[in-house]
Scaffold this motif. Sequence first.
Motif, PDB file in Angstrom:
ATOM      1  N   ASN A   3      45.156  47.204  29.616  1.00  0.00           N
ATOM      2  CA  ASN A   3      44.623  48.448  30.162  1.00  0.00           C
ATOM      3  C   ASN A   3      43.156  48.342  30.554  1.00  0.00           C
ATOM      4  O   ASN A   3      42.690  49.114  31.370  1.00  0.00           O
ATOM      5  N   ASP A   4      42.430  47.414  29.985  1.00  0.00           N
ATOM      6  CA  ASP A   4      41.001  47.348  30.247  1.00  0.00           C
ATOM      7  C   ASP A   4      40.626  46.290  31.284  1.00  0.00           C
ATOM      8  O   ASP A   4      39.465  45.965  31.426  1.00  0.00           O
ATOM      9  N   ILE A   5      41.597  45.762  32.010  1.00  0.00           N
ATOM     10  CA  ILE A   5      41.296  44.783  33.064  1.00  0.00           C
ATOM     11  C   ILE A   5      41.106  45.533  34.374  1.00  0.00           C
ATOM     12  O   ILE A   5      41.984  46.267  34.810  1.00  0.00           O
ATOM     13  N   GLY A   6      39.956  45.352  34.999  1.00  0.00           N
ATOM     14  CA  GLY A   6      39.657  46.003  36.260  1.00  0.00           C
ATOM     15  C   GLY A   6      40.166  45.195  37.445  1.00  0.00           C
ATOM     16  O   GLY A   6      40.704  44.088  37.311  1.00  0.00           O
ATOM     17  N   GLY A   7      39.980  45.743  38.620  1.00  0.00           N
ATOM     18  CA  GLY A   7      40.463  45.093  39.840  1.00  0.00           C
ATOM     19  C   GLY A   7      39.764  43.773  40.108  1.00  0.00           C
ATOM     20  O   GLY A   7      40.410  42.778  40.485  1.00  0.00           O
ATOM     21  N   LEU A   8      38.446  43.743  39.916  1.00  0.00           N
ATOM     22  CA  LEU A   8      37.694  42.524  40.165  1.00  0.00           C
ATOM     23  C   LEU A   8      38.098  41.414  39.185  1.00  0.00           C
ATOM     24  O   LEU A   8      38.230  40.242  39.578  1.00  0.00           O
ATOM     25  N   GLU A   9      38.358  41.782  37.952  1.00  0.00           N
ATOM     26  CA  GLU A   9      38.782  40.806  36.957  1.00  0.00           C
ATOM     27  C   GLU A   9      40.170  40.259  37.276  1.00  0.00           C
ATOM     28  O   GLU A   9      40.456  39.078  37.087  1.00  0.00           O
ATOM     29  N   LEU A  10      41.049  41.134  37.761  1.00  0.00           N
ATOM     30  CA  LEU A  10      42.392  40.706  38.138  1.00  0.00           C
ATOM     31  C   LEU A  10      42.344  39.726  39.312  1.00  0.00           C
ATOM     32  O   LEU A  10      43.053  38.710  39.315  1.00  0.00           O
ATOM     33  N   VAL A  11      41.514  40.002  40.295  1.00  0.00           N
ATOM     34  CA  VAL A  11      41.359  39.089  41.439  1.00  0.00           C
ATOM     35  C   VAL A  11      40.814  37.744  40.962  1.00  0.00           C
ATOM     36  O   VAL A  11      41.279  36.678  41.415  1.00  0.00           O
ATOM     37  N   ALA A  12      39.853  37.756  40.041  1.00  0.00           N
ATOM     38  CA  ALA A  12      39.301  36.510  39.506  1.00  0.00           C
ATOM     39  C   ALA A  12      40.381  35.713  38.779  1.00  0.00           C
ATOM     40  O   ALA A  12      40.440  34.472  38.905  1.00  0.00           O
ATOM     41  N   LEU A  13      41.260  36.384  38.025  1.00  0.00           N
ATOM     42  CA  LEU A  13      42.351  35.681  37.338  1.00  0.00           C
ATOM     43  C   LEU A  13      43.337  35.067  38.324  1.00  0.00           C
ATOM     44  O   LEU A  13      43.828  33.944  38.109  1.00  0.00           O
TER      45      LEU A  13
END
Length: 150
Positions: A3-13
């Motif tokens: 729940n605490d993963i943002g859009g930018l973090e998801l793109v980085a992953l």
Amino acid sequence: MFNDIGGLELVALVILAVLIFGPDKLPKVIQDAARFIRKIREFSENAKQDIRSELGPEFKDFEFEDLNPKAFIRKQLDQNEELKELKELRSSFDFKKEVNEVADAVNGTEPDAPVSAAAPGSSSSTGPDLLKKRVTLEKDERPPFDADAT
């Protein structure tokens, strides 16, 4: 879970996964990970059903979420009638009013009288108001002794 993963973090992953596994192997890795997660969920559901069947009929309402201390306490507080009465009692108690009455008694003012009615340098009928500071001291007058300040 995430729940605490943002859009930018998801793109980085995603970019990191493409760099590590490559674009050719990435779909197979995603399928394997999804299959692994599905098997773990199935295993945990089977374990929960086995535990419920072993506990017997008296634990038919047992929820595994109740094992979390916060959830258990919240559930017990919501069901307890005595605590509801305490909440009503607490809401009926006006703490600010009680504190104001005590402050008025210490200041020597009437509880119903407004605070700004007296002049800053004047004294009340019970004696001088030592809690209010005077603007100026008279000639050769010492300031009042404050035992708490020393």
